[in-house]
Motif scaffolding. Structure first.
Motif, short mmCIF file in Angstrom:
data_model
loop_
_atom_site.label_atom_id
_atom_site.label_comp_id
_atom_site.label_asym_id
_atom_site.label_seq_id
_atom_site.Cartn_x
_atom_site.Cartn_y
_atom_site.Cartn_z
N UNK A 37 0.83 -1.20 0.00
CA UNK A 37 0.00 0.00 0.00
C UNK A 37 0.87 1.26 0.00
N UNK A 38 1.96 1.20 -0.80
CA UNK A 38 2.92 2.30 -0.83
C UNK A 38 3.59 2.36 -2.20
N UNK A 39 3.73 3.58 -2.72
CA UNK A 39 4.50 3.79 -3.94
C UNK A 39 5.64 4.75 -3.60
N UNK A 40 6.83 4.46 -4.10
CA UNK A 40 8.01 5.26 -3.78
C UNK A 40 8.48 6.01 -5.02
N UNK A 41 8.55 7.33 -4.90
CA UNK A 41 9.00 8.17 -6.00
C UNK A 41 10.45 8.57 -5.80
N UNK A 84 -0.26 5.13 0.01
CA UNK A 84 0.70 6.06 0.60
C UNK A 84 1.80 6.38 -0.41
N UNK A 85 2.20 7.64 -0.45
CA UNK A 85 3.25 8.09 -1.38
C UNK A 85 4.48 8.48 -0.58
N UNK A 86 5.60 7.85 -0.91
CA UNK A 86 6.87 8.12 -0.21
C UNK A 86 7.85 8.75 -1.19
N UNK A 87 8.53 9.81 -0.74
CA UNK A 87 9.54 10.49 -1.55
C UNK A 87 10.93 10.03 -1.16
#
Length: 305
Positions: A37-41, A84-87
């Motif tokens: 449930x997370x994507x990492x940019x 959720x979006x993680x930088x």
């Protein structure tokens, strides 16, 4: 008995035929994102106006806005409204390794899509097109490449721009004195202090440096180019067609819509936070064409207007 057997067979078959595409059928990056449930940019700390940190310590920029649209499409595709979006900050040297080892899922910056990089990663449809040109002072009245004959020009050591200058100098017998600066700041200083008549670099970078200078009105960027336009693309992992298909579809839909013009104007033709500087970089014809006909080609000839 025979009828009962037929009914039973049909009943057993129906759930399989009617089953919707679910998380269990996802593969690659889509499965990774759904399961966590997370994507990492992969993002840049200081690459305005593409990707940088503003005064509120938030990652913003032109490519960040585009990646937000991609994330919306991914949420719908995998039914993950609370994704959720993680930088994750990246640099020129770390962005490809962090993509190939699975640390980041999308690289949202200003990475050139070229055949060499395609051996390790892949890209979605181009979101920017840049061309190697030169900046000079308006007072010098240098408008074309041939006007540089016998003059001193500068570019950055190790850049493709420097290779292009040497090639043009040899082909056209311009008799240039070519200097190699350690970075764009030093190169622009040589132009600013009249130790070089022209500074050769990607046109968008020249535009940004001019906007940040003490007297932006004193400079101009040539119409003449040293090479064909090159595309910037959002980077993805190779051999992950289901994920690439979602991203390609999202970017193509955005680029064909009026919304991309508004996003572009926001970052390249309007005051940009935190200093309110307008980079005054109108959309190149090559980029306009790429938006009308989205492509992930690394071939510069594909972007020639």
């Amino acid at each position: 008995m025979r009828i009962f057997g037929m009914i039973l067979a049909m009943a057993l078959a129906m759930p399989v035929a009617a089953a919707p595409t679910g998380a269990g059928e996802l593969t690659g990056t889509l499965k990774k994102i759904k399961d966590s449930n997370r994507i990492v940019l992969g993002v840049r700390d200081g690459g305005p106006p593409f990707s940088y940190i503003d005064n509120d310590q938030k990652y913003v920029g032109y490519t960040i806005d585009i990646c937000d649209k991609i994330i919306d499409a991914i949420k719908k595709e995998i039914n993950a409204p609370t994704l959720q979006v993680e930088m994750n900050p990246v640099t020129s040297s770390t962005r490809i390794p962090l993509m190939t080892n699975g640390t980041i899922d999308l690289e949202c910056g200003s990475t050139t899509n070229n055949p060499e990089r395609q051996k390790q990663v892949t890209f979605t449809n181009a979101h920017f097109v840049t061309t190697s040109r030169f900046a000079s002072k308006k007072a010098q009245n240098i408008n074309k490449i041939d006007d540089l004959k016998g003059k001193t020009v500068v570019s950055v050591a190790g850049s493709t721009n420097l290779v292009q200058i040497n090639k043009v100098n040899s082909e056209r017998k311009l008799g240039l004195t070519i200097q190699a600066a350690k970075d764009t700041v030093e190169a622009f200083l040589l132009l600013e202090t009249d130790r070089a008549a022209a500074f050769v670099m990607d046109d968008v970078q020249l535009s940004i440096l001019i906007a940040l200078s003490k007297d932006p009105a004193a400079y101009t960027i040539s119409e003449d180019a040293f090479a064909l336009p090159e595309p910037y693309g959002i980077m993805l992992r190779r051999n992950d067609e289901p994920f690439k298909a979602v991203v390609d579809r999202a970017t193509a839909d955005l680029y064909r819509s009026p919304e991309i013009a508004a996003i572009y104007k926001k970052w390249f033709e309007s005051p940009v936070p935190p200093k309110g500087i307008n980079y005054r970089f109108p959309m190149p014809a090559e980029l306009r064409r790429a938006f009308e006909h989205p492509t992930d080609s690394p071939d510069p000839a594909s972007y020639k207007s």
